[in-house]
Design a protein around this motif. Structure first.
Motif, PDB file in Angstrom:
ATOM      1  N   ASP A  52       1.108  -1.312   0.436  1.00  0.00           N
ATOM      2  CA  ASP A  52       0.306  -0.511  -0.410  1.00  0.00           C
ATOM      3  C   ASP A  52       0.860   1.528   0.058  1.00  0.00           C
ATOM      4  OD1 ASP A  52      -1.505   2.126   0.629  1.00  0.00           O
ATOM      5  OD2 ASP A  52      -2.510   0.888   1.604  1.00  0.00           O
ATOM      6  N   PRO A  53       0.674   2.140  -0.635  1.00  0.00           N
ATOM      7  CA  PRO A  53       2.005   3.464  -1.607  1.00  0.00           C
ATOM      8  C   PRO A  53       1.642   4.439   0.562  1.00  0.00           C
ATOM      9  CG  PRO A  53       0.255   3.412  -3.162  1.00  0.00           C
ATOM     10  CD  PRO A  53      -0.537   2.513  -2.627  1.00  0.00           C
ATOM     11  N   ALA A  54       0.099   4.353   1.059  1.00  0.00           N
ATOM     12  CA  ALA A  54       0.733   5.553   2.114  1.00  0.00           C
ATOM     13  C   ALA A  54       1.352   4.766   3.761  1.00  0.00           C
ATOM     14  CB  ALA A  54      -1.196   5.289   2.400  1.00  0.00           C
ATOM     15  N   VAL A  55       0.769   2.866   3.276  1.00  0.00           N
ATOM     16  CA  VAL A  55       1.608   2.218   4.125  1.00  0.00           C
ATOM     17  C   VAL A  55       3.808   2.413   4.035  1.00  0.00           C
ATOM     18  CG1 VAL A  55       2.356   0.093   5.349  1.00  0.00           C
ATOM     19  CG2 VAL A  55       0.577   0.966   5.389  1.00  0.00           C
ATOM     20  N   ARG A  56       3.612   2.455   2.543  1.00  0.00           N
ATOM     21  CA  ARG A  56       5.258   2.230   2.398  1.00  0.00           C
ATOM     22  C   ARG A  56       5.551   3.457   2.897  1.00  0.00           C
ATOM     23  NH1 ARG A  56       9.063   3.088  -1.619  1.00  0.00           N
ATOM     24  NH2 ARG A  56       9.876   0.720  -1.427  1.00  0.00           N
ATOM     25  N   ALA A  57       4.697   4.901   2.460  1.00  0.00           N
ATOM     26  CA  ALA A  57       5.652   5.852   2.386  1.00  0.00           C
ATOM     27  C   ALA A  57       5.530   6.397   4.070  1.00  0.00           C
ATOM     28  CB  ALA A  57       4.556   7.102   2.452  1.00  0.00           C
ATOM     29  N   ALA A  58       4.922   5.817   5.421  1.00  0.00           N
ATOM     30  CA  ALA A  58       4.711   5.727   6.126  1.00  0.00           C
ATOM     31  C   ALA A  58       5.986   5.550   7.020  1.00  0.00           C
ATOM     32  CB  ALA A  58       3.101   5.387   6.875  1.00  0.00           C
ATOM     33  N   TRP A  59       6.223   4.341   5.923  1.00  0.00           N
ATOM     34  CA  TRP A  59       7.675   3.514   6.793  1.00  0.00           C
ATOM     35  C   TRP A  59       8.763   4.349   6.586  1.00  0.00           C
ATOM     36  CZ3 TRP A  59       8.428   0.481  11.173  1.00  0.00           C
ATOM     37  CH2 TRP A  59       7.550  -0.107  11.567  1.00  0.00           C
ATOM     38  N   ALA A  60       8.740   4.961   5.416  1.00  0.00           N
ATOM     39  CA  ALA A  60      10.081   5.580   4.997  1.00  0.00           C
ATOM     40  C   ALA A  60      10.317   6.842   5.340  1.00  0.00           C
ATOM     41  CB  ALA A  60       9.910   5.795   3.459  1.00  0.00           C
ATOM     42  N   ALA A  61       9.299   7.404   6.225  1.00  0.00           N
ATOM     43  CA  ALA A  61       9.296   8.823   6.557  1.00  0.00           C
ATOM     44  C   ALA A  61       9.947   8.805   8.571  1.00  0.00           C
ATOM     45  CB  ALA A  61       8.185   9.155   6.512  1.00  0.00           C
ATOM     46  N   ARG A  62       9.818   7.199   8.766  1.00  0.00           N
ATOM     47  CA  ARG A  62      10.012   7.357  10.216  1.00  0.00           C
ATOM     48  C   ARG A  62      11.425   6.489   9.704  1.00  0.00           C
ATOM     49  NH1 ARG A  62       7.065   7.794  14.673  1.00  0.00           N
ATOM     50  NH2 ARG A  62       4.472   8.321  13.729  1.00  0.00           N
ATOM     51  N   LEU A  63      12.289   5.437   8.806  1.00  0.00           N
ATOM     52  CA  LEU A  63      13.447   5.281   8.711  1.00  0.00           C
ATOM     53  C   LEU A  63      13.978   6.461   8.647  1.00  0.00           C
ATOM     54  CD1 LEU A  63      12.931   2.083   6.186  1.00  0.00           C
ATOM     55  CD2 LEU A  63      13.687   2.777   8.630  1.00  0.00           C
ATOM     56  N   ARG A  64      13.733   7.629   7.374  1.00  0.00           N
ATOM     57  CA  ARG A  64      14.773   8.829   7.406  1.00  0.00           C
ATOM     58  C   ARG A  64      14.855   9.390   8.728  1.00  0.00           C
ATOM     59  NH1 ARG A  64      11.038   9.673   3.234  1.00  0.00           N
ATOM     60  NH2 ARG A  64       9.527  10.850   4.439  1.00  0.00           N
ATOM     61  N   GLY A  65      14.101   9.560   9.857  1.00  0.00           N
ATOM     62  CA  GLY A  65      14.254  10.094  11.207  1.00  0.00           C
ATOM     63  C   GLY A  65      15.088   9.189  11.913  1.00  0.00           C
ATOM     64  N   TRP A  66      14.918   8.065  11.425  1.00  0.00           N
ATOM     65  CA  TRP A  66      15.465   7.284  12.566  1.00  0.00           C
ATOM     66  C   TRP A  66      17.434   6.612  12.270  1.00  0.00           C
ATOM     67  CZ3 TRP A  66      10.986   3.223  12.516  1.00  0.00           C
ATOM     68  CH2 TRP A  66       9.804   3.537  13.750  1.00  0.00           C
ATOM     69  N   LEU A  67      17.079   6.638  10.830  1.00  0.00           N
ATOM     70  CA  LEU A  67      18.568   6.251  10.441  1.00  0.00           C
ATOM     71  C   LEU A  67      19.556   7.213  10.027  1.00  0.00           C
ATOM     72  CD1 LEU A  67      17.425   3.495   7.549  1.00  0.00           C
ATOM     73  CD2 LEU A  67      18.253   3.595  10.277  1.00  0.00           C
ATOM     74  N   PRO A  68      20.832   7.070  10.644  1.00  0.00           N
ATOM     75  CA  PRO A  68      21.669   8.323   9.570  1.00  0.00           C
ATOM     76  C   PRO A  68      21.514   9.305   8.528  1.00  0.00           C
ATOM     77  CG  PRO A  68      22.649   6.266  10.524  1.00  0.00           C
ATOM     78  CD  PRO A  68      22.220   5.315  10.294  1.00  0.00           C
ATOM     79  N   SER A  69      21.422  10.685   8.457  1.00  0.00           N
ATOM     80  CA  SER A  69      21.059  11.261   7.193  1.00  0.00           C
ATOM     81  C   SER A  69      22.088  11.191   5.866  1.00  0.00           C
ATOM     82  CB  SER A  69      21.174  12.672   7.599  1.00  0.00           C
ATOM     83  OG  SER A  69      21.957  12.853   7.780  1.00  0.00           O
ATOM     84  N   GLY A  70      23.693  10.577   6.309  1.00  0.00           N
ATOM     85  CA  GLY A  70      23.522  10.009   5.276  1.00  0.00           C
ATOM     86  C   GLY A  70      23.727   9.187   5.095  1.00  0.00           C
ATOM     87  N   PRO A  71      24.843   8.480   3.845  1.00  0.00           N
ATOM     88  CA  PRO A  71      24.584   7.549   2.929  1.00  0.00           C
ATOM     89  C   PRO A  71      25.358   6.166   4.924  1.00  0.00           C
ATOM     90  CG  PRO A  71      25.152   8.300   1.865  1.00  0.00           C
ATOM     91  CD  PRO A  71      25.249   9.181   2.608  1.00  0.00           C
ATOM     92  N   ALA A  72      25.125   5.133   5.413  1.00  0.00           N
ATOM     93  CA  ALA A  72      26.017   4.540   5.644  1.00  0.00           C
ATOM     94  C   ALA A  72      25.872   3.175   5.786  1.00  0.00           C
ATOM     95  CB  ALA A  72      24.673   5.003   7.664  1.00  0.00           C
ATOM     96  N   ALA A  73      26.764   2.616   6.411  1.00  0.00           N
ATOM     97  CA  ALA A  73      25.824   0.960   6.578  1.00  0.00           C
ATOM     98  C   ALA A  73      25.053   0.977   7.542  1.00  0.00           C
ATOM     99  CB  ALA A  73      27.914   0.370   6.973  1.00  0.00           C
ATOM    100  N   VAL A  74      24.820  -0.186   7.022  1.00  0.00           N
ATOM    101  CA  VAL A  74      22.730  -0.294   7.581  1.00  0.00           C
ATOM    102  C   VAL A  74      22.695  -2.022   7.880  1.00  0.00           C
ATOM    103  CG1 VAL A  74      20.532  -0.520   7.672  1.00  0.00           C
ATOM    104  CG2 VAL A  74      22.101   1.367   7.477  1.00  0.00           C
TER     105      VAL A  74
END
Length: 241
Positions: A52-74
């Motif tokens: 679902d695009p809305a569910v996908r967008a919600a998780w994408a928004a959260r990960l933007r805040g949780w993970l490092p801002s620049g390219p990182a090893a995850v």
């Protein structure tokens, strides 16, 4: 999941020694065969497949805040079919995914074909990554299925580079007979290992789950000190959409 393995954690067995869940009379932990059977229909759950695009967008928004801002090893532990790994890779992160199910890993590799990502069959509690260190360790709905959460958390913090971050998405699912680990319990386990911790409730964002929820769902963020021993400020709460 399959007919024998429902995907909602609130319907899964949950127990384990040396774990805050122990002693509650809960069912045995799921087996490797359980997860293999789950792979075929795992993505049918809204928050697993993110179709679902809305569910996908919600998780994408959260990960933007949780993970490092620049390219990182995850390092994505218990990565399942790779849905969160894909969101991280699309943000430019270099993702390593570990899951105990070969079928889950096969689906993750297909889903992330062409991305900077590598997947390996292995135990999330003891990731087979050698001496490698990561900028972030991402774990969603995995601690409930481990026999020794405390030992796993020690291992995971040891895999972080200086200043690295734990991102732990967990909860206590169900109302009549809840299973899982509460935010208070997980915080007590993580605080001795981290420079700081912060808990963010995920209950008030139904887009994450594809439905309204009332049980306890949250993310716990934790960071280890930097190379000079300095402690970075905790990130602000992520947007809810």
């Amino acid at each position: 999941m399959s007919t024998d393995a429902p995907a909602d954690p609130s319907r899964r067995p949950f127990a384990g020694s040396a774990n805050p869940r122990a002693g509650r009379g809960e069912s045995p932990l799921p087996t490797a065969a359980y997860w293999e059977a789950a792979a075929a229909s795992f993505d049918e759950e809204p928050d697993h497949g993110l179709r679902d695009p809305a569910v996908r967008a919600a998780w994408a928004a959260r990960l933007r805040g949780w993970l490092p801002s620049g390219p990182a090893a995850v390092l994505d532990l218990g990565c399942g079919t790779g849905s969160l790994a894909l969101l991280a890779a699309e943000r430019g992160h270099r993702v390593t995914g570990i899951d105990r199910s070969p079928r889950m890993i096969a689906r993750a590799r297909a889903k992330l074909a062409g991305q900077e990502a590598a997947f390996q069959v292995g135990d999330a509690a003891e990731p087979p990554v050698g001496e490698r260190r990561f900028d972030a360790v991402l774990v969603r709905h995995v601690l409930w299925a481990l026999p020794d959460a405390r030992a796993a958390l020690r291992r995971w913090t040891g895999l972080l580079a200086p200043g690295g971050r734990l991102v732990l998405v967990e909860g206590r699912w169900g109302e009549a007979e809840p299973i899982g680990v509460s935010a208070a319990e997980l915080t007590s386990l993580v605080e001795p290992l981290a420079a700081w911790t912060r808990v963010e409730s995920l209950v008030d964002d139904p887009a994450l789950w594809g439905k309204e929820v009332t049980d306890e769902r949250y993310v716990l963020l934790a960071e280890v000190p930097g190379r000079d021993g300095a402690v970075a400020d905790a990130p602000r709460a992520s947007p809810s959409g």
